[in-house]
Structures are given as C-alpha cells and as structure tokens.
Design a protein around this motif. Structure first.
Motif, mmCIF file in Angstrom:
data_model
loop_
_atom_site.group_PDB
_atom_site.id
_atom_site.type_symbol
_atom_site.label_atom_id
_atom_site.label_comp_id
_atom_site.label_asym_id
_atom_site.label_seq_id
_atom_site.Cartn_x
_atom_site.Cartn_y
_atom_site.Cartn_z
ATOM 1 N N ARG A 175 41.575 49.112 31.785
ATOM 2 C CA ARG A 175 41.190 49.438 33.090
ATOM 3 C C ARG A 175 40.525 48.378 34.015
ATOM 4 O O ARG A 175 40.234 47.195 33.304
ATOM 5 C CB ARG A 175 39.865 50.648 32.622
ATOM 6 N N ILE A 176 40.379 48.773 35.333
ATOM 7 C CA ILE A 176 39.902 47.903 36.159
ATOM 8 C C ILE A 176 38.570 48.291 36.592
ATOM 9 O O ILE A 176 38.340 49.526 36.923
ATOM 10 C CB ILE A 176 40.771 48.035 37.397
ATOM 11 N N VAL A 177 37.513 47.359 36.490
ATOM 12 C CA VAL A 177 36.175 47.600 37.087
ATOM 13 C C VAL A 177 35.989 46.792 38.458
ATOM 14 O O VAL A 177 36.416 45.719 38.578
ATOM 15 C CB VAL A 177 35.047 47.294 36.155
ATOM 16 N N LEU A 178 35.724 47.389 39.305
ATOM 17 C CA LEU A 178 35.615 46.726 40.979
ATOM 18 C C LEU A 178 34.073 46.758 41.208
ATOM 19 O O LEU A 178 33.378 47.939 40.905
ATOM 20 C CB LEU A 178 36.676 47.579 41.757
ATOM 21 N N ARG A 179 33.520 45.560 41.589
ATOM 22 C CA ARG A 179 32.233 45.620 42.016
ATOM 23 C C ARG A 179 32.319 44.990 43.613
ATOM 24 O O ARG A 179 32.734 43.948 43.610
ATOM 25 C CB ARG A 179 31.222 44.862 41.226
ATOM 26 N N PRO B 19 27.167 49.593 55.669
ATOM 27 C CA PRO B 19 26.839 48.778 54.430
ATOM 28 C C PRO B 19 26.642 49.473 53.269
ATOM 29 O O PRO B 19 25.777 50.142 52.979
ATOM 30 C CB PRO B 19 25.739 47.795 54.999
ATOM 31 N N ARG B 20 27.315 49.164 51.986
ATOM 32 C CA ARG B 20 26.932 50.004 50.712
ATOM 33 C C ARG B 20 27.620 49.189 49.745
ATOM 34 O O ARG B 20 28.674 48.419 49.841
ATOM 35 C CB ARG B 20 27.334 51.253 51.035
ATOM 36 N N PRO B 21 27.097 48.885 48.427
ATOM 37 C CA PRO B 21 27.574 48.370 47.280
ATOM 38 C C PRO B 21 28.680 49.456 46.729
ATOM 39 O O PRO B 21 28.676 50.756 46.949
ATOM 40 C CB PRO B 21 26.416 48.161 46.557
ATOM 41 N N LEU B 22 29.529 49.109 45.977
ATOM 42 C CA LEU B 22 30.380 49.874 45.147
ATOM 43 C C LEU B 22 30.755 49.464 43.828
ATOM 44 O O LEU B 22 31.052 48.412 43.789
ATOM 45 C CB LEU B 22 31.854 50.062 46.042
ATOM 46 N N VAL B 23 30.607 50.356 42.643
ATOM 47 C CA VAL B 23 30.997 50.193 41.465
ATOM 48 C C VAL B 23 31.933 50.949 41.152
ATOM 49 O O VAL B 23 31.505 52.336 41.077
ATOM 50 C CB VAL B 23 29.691 49.961 40.504
ATOM 51 N N TRP B 24 33.189 50.751 40.830
ATOM 52 C CA TRP B 24 34.286 51.745 40.245
ATOM 53 C C TRP B 24 35.119 51.239 39.324
ATOM 54 O O TRP B 24 35.289 50.182 39.331
ATOM 55 C CB TRP B 24 35.206 51.708 41.758
ATOM 56 N N LYS B 25 35.280 52.218 38.550
ATOM 57 C CA LYS B 25 36.452 52.160 37.455
ATOM 58 C C LYS B 25 37.655 52.952 37.315
ATOM 59 O O LYS B 25 37.726 54.327 37.818
ATOM 60 C CB LYS B 25 35.539 52.501 36.019
ATOM 61 N N SER B 26 38.922 52.423 37.200
ATOM 62 C CA SER B 26 40.042 53.105 37.302
ATOM 63 C C SER B 26 40.262 53.859 36.238
ATOM 64 O O SER B 26 39.806 53.762 34.979
ATOM 65 C CB SER B 26 41.010 51.863 37.657
ATOM 66 N N LEU C 23 34.744 41.711 43.219
ATOM 67 C CA LEU C 23 35.291 41.122 42.143
ATOM 68 C C LEU C 23 35.513 42.250 41.296
ATOM 69 O O LEU C 23 35.460 43.184 41.267
ATOM 70 C CB LEU C 23 34.160 40.289 41.344
ATOM 71 N N TYR C 24 37.047 42.070 40.591
ATOM 72 C CA TYR C 24 37.228 42.869 39.571
ATOM 73 C C TYR C 24 37.491 42.371 38.185
ATOM 74 O O TYR C 24 37.707 40.818 38.082
ATOM 75 C CB TYR C 24 38.808 43.307 40.235
ATOM 76 N N ARG C 25 37.535 43.165 37.152
ATOM 77 C CA ARG C 25 37.530 42.521 35.862
ATOM 78 C C ARG C 25 38.260 43.600 35.072
ATOM 79 O O ARG C 25 38.085 45.013 35.237
ATOM 80 C CB ARG C 25 36.359 42.346 34.984
ATOM 81 N N ALA C 26 39.209 43.346 34.133
ATOM 82 C CA ALA C 26 39.821 44.144 33.294
ATOM 83 C C ALA C 26 39.112 44.480 32.011
ATOM 84 O O ALA C 26 38.665 43.515 31.384
ATOM 85 C CB ALA C 26 41.317 43.860 32.985
ATOM 86 N N ILE C 27 38.808 45.772 31.621
ATOM 87 C CA ILE C 27 38.145 45.933 30.462
ATOM 88 C C ILE C 27 39.008 47.031 29.374
ATOM 89 O O ILE C 27 39.786 47.836 30.146
ATOM 90 C CB ILE C 27 36.703 46.701 30.806
#
Length: 291
Positions: free
Chosen positions: A207-211, A248-255, A278-282
């Motif tokens: 899965r993709i985690v996007l910050r 302006p706002r932050p986002l933390v998202w998971k696919s 930044l994205y990371r696969a988890i």
C-alpha cells in the motif's frame, strides 16, 4: 482493498472497463491475440528460449526490466501478483506461455491496467495482451489447489503516448513528489481541464502512504466541486476514490491498492502555491504511525 469481481465459470470473458468522470477510458483498453505464437505477429517479439531472462517465482515483484519471463505461483486464499513498470511513453505486452488454471474450480488470472482489467482462464495459452500505458499488473487467483502461470513480457515505445510532457512516473518503495515546474499552457501554470499527473506504482500487494503539504496564497480555496486555485487531487486507482486538497493544509493518506495518482490543478508551482510530498510503500496491515 476492493474485493475481486465474482467468479463465473466461463471461458469467454469480456473486457471490463471502469470509468471515472475525470477521465473516461476507451472501450478497448487491451489488444488481444489468441493465435499460437508461431503464427501470431504480436507474439513474435517475445523471446521464449532458454537464454531469455528467467525471473524467479516471486509474488509481489515489481519488474522494471524491458523483457523476460516470469512465473506466478498461487494457492487457495493467497493471490500472487506481479507488476510490470516501465517509463512513461512505453507500453507492455504479456504473452501466456503455460498455466494450469481451471475455470470450473474458480481459478483465474487478471491483467490490470490504469482503468481496466481483463480476466483469463482456460484456453488462455498463447494469448497476448498489450497495454495502452506503461504499467501492467498480472494477478493469479487459485481456488482449486496450487496453480501456476508462466508469461513472457516485453516493453516497446508507444505509438500514441497517453501522458502529457509534464507528467511524471514514480516506482519503488519510496520517493519524493513536487509540483510541476514547467507546464504547457497559459502563463506556465497547470491548465485545470488538463491537469499534470504524478503516477505512483509500488510493488503489488503493498500500500502507499502519502504525507503531503499544499500551500496556497490564493485564499479563495473553498473545496467546491473539487476545484480551487492551486490544489491537488489524490486518487486511489484501486477504488477510483479521489481526495481534493486545497491549501494550506497537511495530508496523510493511505491507498487501498498499489497504484495512486496525484493531479495538479490551478497554479501550483508558482511562488504563491506549492506542493511537496513523500510516499512510502508499506504492508497492508502496517499502521500509519512510524511510516
């Protein structure tokens, strides 16, 4: 993750194309040949000799090589997926060499592209499928016992590229994304009706985690109809659900799957608006904290 479509025992499966309002896919996403490889022109470019690159059986593999042969092994309750990832401007073809799937037992393989999928089962040997984009996923599902699928793959230059010059492709387990720096259009900004995109493809079964952070000096960014000055749209390509983000706002998202897209609208890249992520696969069950 969206469950796979129900299994219907049949040897003739029509192409199924999903459509999003933002980008309708053609009704013939894949070109198909079911003639034997010895007489099929579409299969003649595949090397199936002993000298062809033989990739090990490895579920969850993301293949970036231009050509080779890969084997998928699955058992009941454990799917096996392999993703083929190439640079923008290329397409990928897969040719079924061998399999032991049984439709009557509920076995099948799926070949997935950006907005479409096709199911394969008995009678699929010597079938060749060619994508319209640079990414392709093959997924094997076994219901009646241990099953195997052996395919040859090859990439080539697309005759009609499906991307814009400002689009970018990201693969692998992590990366950094910024707003487009130079875009064709009035004033050098992103044209709202033709957004630039960042395509993110990670190894299947991950899965993709996007910050991300969107900053906008427009100040009039009410999120009405998913549009405002200097905004992005994050889209889950497994479910096609979209999240518009006006700064302006932050986002933390998971696919929910291994594929995602980010669309850049308005004036991102200007001094008044910017985007960085930044994205990371988890693993699917991994928590967001610590990623």
């Amino acid at each position: 993750m969206t469950p796979a479509p129900p299994v219907t025992p049949t040897t003739k499966t029509p192409l199924v194309t999903t459509q999003a309002a933002h980008d309708a896919a053609p009704s013939t996403e894949f070109s198909t040949s079911t003639t034997p490889s010895s007489s099929s022109s579409s299969a003649s470019s595949f090397s199936t000799s002993s000298t062809a690159p033989q990739l090990p059986a490895s579920c969850g593999l993301q293949v970036t090589a231009p050509a080779g042969i890969v084997r998928l092994d699955a058992r009941p309750g454990v799917d096996c997926s392999v993703a083929f990832a190439r640079p923008l401007g290329e397409v990928v073809s897969v040719h079924v060499l061998q399999h032991n799937m049984e439709c009557s037992a509920g076995d099948y393989a799926m070949v997935l592209e950006r907005l479409s999928w096709r199911r394969l089962c008995e009678g699929s040997r010597n079938t060749t499928l060619s994508s319209r984009t640079n990414n392709l996923v093959v997924r094997l599902r076994a219901a009646g016992g241990r099953r195997g699928l052996r395919v040859a793959f090859a990439a080539r230059r697309a005759r009609r590229p499906q991307h814009r010059e400002c689009d970018v492709q990201l693969t692998g387990i992590k990366g950094r994304i910024g707003a487009p720096q130079a875009v064709a259009g009035g004033g050098g900004g992103v044209v709202a009706t033709q957004p630039c995109r960042a395509y993110i493809n990670v190894p299947p079964q991950r899965r993709i985690v996007l910050r991300a952070m969107v900053t906008s000096g427009a100040g009039r960014g009410a999120e009405q109809d998913g549009a405002c000055d200097g905004h992005v749209v994050v889209r889950d390509m497994e479910t096609l659900k979209a999240v518009p983000v006006c700064g302006p706002r932050p986002l933390v998202w998971k696919s929910s799957g291994s594929r995602a897209e980010i669309e850049f609208h308005g004036r991102l890249g200007k001094q008044t608006s910017s985007f960085i992520a930044l994205y990371r696969a988890i693993d699917p069950g991994a928590p967001l904290s610590g990623t």
